[in-house]
Design an enzyme around this catalytic site. Structure first.
Site, mmCIF file in Angstrom:
data_model
loop_
_atom_site.group_PDB
_atom_site.id
_atom_site.type_symbol
_atom_site.label_atom_id
_atom_site.label_comp_id
_atom_site.label_asym_id
_atom_site.label_seq_id
_atom_site.Cartn_x
_atom_site.Cartn_y
_atom_site.Cartn_z
ATOM 1 N N HIS A 120 -0.143 -3.857 -10.794
ATOM 2 C CA HIS A 120 -1.266 -4.460 -10.063
ATOM 3 C C HIS A 120 -2.077 -5.356 -11.001
ATOM 4 C CE1 HIS A 120 -1.191 -0.624 -7.400
ATOM 5 N NE2 HIS A 120 -0.771 -1.604 -6.638
ATOM 6 N N ARG A 133 8.245 -6.535 -5.636
ATOM 7 C CA ARG A 133 8.982 -5.886 -6.711
ATOM 8 C C ARG A 133 10.484 -5.962 -6.489
ATOM 9 N NH1 ARG A 133 5.308 -0.711 -6.037
ATOM 10 N NH2 ARG A 133 5.413 -1.703 -3.999
ATOM 11 N N SER A 159 2.198 3.110 -7.403
ATOM 12 C CA SER A 159 1.173 4.155 -7.509
ATOM 13 C C SER A 159 1.800 5.530 -7.288
ATOM 14 C CB SER A 159 0.069 3.920 -6.468
ATOM 15 O OG SER A 159 -0.552 2.682 -6.695
ATOM 16 N N LYS A 196 -5.438 8.135 5.877
ATOM 17 C CA LYS A 196 -4.719 8.631 4.693
ATOM 18 C C LYS A 196 -5.669 9.379 3.783
ATOM 19 C CE LYS A 196 -0.971 5.434 3.413
ATOM 20 N NZ LYS A 196 -0.690 4.369 2.438
HETATM 21 P P1 ADP Z 1 -0.390 -1.252 -0.070
HETATM 22 O O1 ADP Z 1 -0.643 0.152 0.386
HETATM 23 O O2 ADP Z 1 -1.182 -2.297 0.670
HETATM 24 O O3 ADP Z 1 1.074 -1.628 -0.204
HETATM 25 P P2 ADP Z 1 -0.457 -1.072 -2.950
HETATM 26 O O4 ADP Z 1 -1.634 -0.716 -3.770
HETATM 27 O O5 ADP Z 1 0.698 -0.143 -2.977
HETATM 28 O O6 ADP Z 1 -1.045 -1.300 -1.505
HETATM 29 O O7 ADP Z 1 0.085 -2.522 -3.366
HETATM 30 C C1 ADP Z 1 -0.697 -3.676 -3.241
HETATM 31 C C2 ADP Z 1 0.180 -4.892 -3.526
HETATM 32 O O8 ADP Z 1 0.587 -4.900 -4.879
HETATM 33 C C3 ADP Z 1 1.469 -4.966 -2.699
HETATM 34 O O9 ADP Z 1 1.720 -6.316 -2.350
HETATM 35 C C4 ADP Z 1 2.519 -4.483 -3.651
HETATM 36 O O10 ADP Z 1 3.805 -5.034 -3.349
HETATM 37 C C5 ADP Z 1 1.993 -5.039 -4.956
HETATM 38 N N1 ADP Z 1 2.479 -4.271 -6.101
HETATM 39 C C6 ADP Z 1 2.430 -2.945 -6.290
HETATM 40 N N2 ADP Z 1 2.999 -2.590 -7.461
HETATM 41 C C7 ADP Z 1 3.424 -3.752 -8.035
HETATM 42 C C8 ADP Z 1 4.121 -4.070 -9.252
HETATM 43 N N3 ADP Z 1 4.525 -3.115 -10.090
HETATM 44 N N4 ADP Z 1 4.395 -5.377 -9.501
HETATM 45 C C9 ADP Z 1 4.013 -6.337 -8.617
HETATM 46 N N5 ADP Z 1 3.376 -6.104 -7.446
HETATM 47 C C10 ADP Z 1 3.089 -4.829 -7.161
#
Ligand code: ADP
Length: 164
Positions: free
Chosen positions: A16, A89, A127, A40
């Site tokens: 992130h 990803r 996460s 959630k």
């Molecule tokens: P959500 O529940 O909206 O998917 P996340 O916090 O899981 O929220 O992810 C937010 C964004 O960050 C998403 O677009 C996800 O694909 C991107 N993301 C998460 N991890 C990575 C990573 N390791 N590299 C690049 N983008 C990521």
């Protein structure tokens, strides 16, 4: 330009953070919007997720950290954002992300979603993976910013071995 980067960030990972840093280089301003999802139960309460992101992005300029609920497009309009920023990803992200992007575009045709490909060495990071490793006492310092690593230790009440 101003980009809205919405997500759960439960918790923020180095993947992130990499996206926030690259987004701020590209657009100048990034609004990190933490989703408050009543459906959630997050591992970290909203306030703690906001604080983690604030601490981890302290070295950057042009970053705002906010919470939101409801429609992402509404949040983008309210914050004066020009684009929605999301990360990809792997192919597994693609189908879901494309569906959200199409939905948002059908609601707000002028609001574009911009995808940044993950940095290769962060491609395995999510996460949920981070929480799973931390829950079982594994090392997470190479996956999350220091503030999050500390919070994970407290959450799972583990004394981790520090890396040499
Ligand atoms: P959500 O529940 O909206 O998917 P996340 O916090 O899981 O929220 O992810 C937010 C964004 O960050 C998403 O677009 C996800 O694909 C991107 N993301 C998460 N991890 C990575 C990573 N390791 N590299 C690049 N983008 C990521």
């Amino acid at each position: 330009m101003r980009a809205l980067y919405p997500g759960s960030f439960d918790p923020l990972t180095l993947g992130h953070l990499d996206l926030i840093e690259r987004g701020s280089q590209l657009f100048g301003e990034v609004v990190v919007a933490v989703l408050q999802n009543p459906g959630k139960t997050p591992a970290f309460p909203l306030e703690q997720r906001l604080a983690q992101i604030q601490t981890a992005t302290h070295h950057l300029s042009g970053i705002q950290v906010i919470s939101f609920d409801g429609l992402t497009v509404r949040c983008a309009l309210d914050t004066g954002s020009d684009v929605i920023l999301r990360g990809l990803r792997a192919m597994s992200d693609f189908e879901y992300e494309l569906q959200i992007a199409h939905t948002n575009r059908s609601l707000e045709p002028d609001l574009e979603t911009v995808f940044l490909a993950t940095t290769a060495h962060h491609s395995f990071l999510s996460s949920s993976v981070v929480k799973e490793v931390a829950r079982f006492g594994g090392q997470v310092d190479h996956m999350v910013p220091p503030v999050v690593a500390d919070d994970l230790r407290r959450l799972f009440n583990q004394s981790f071995r520090q890396r040499p």
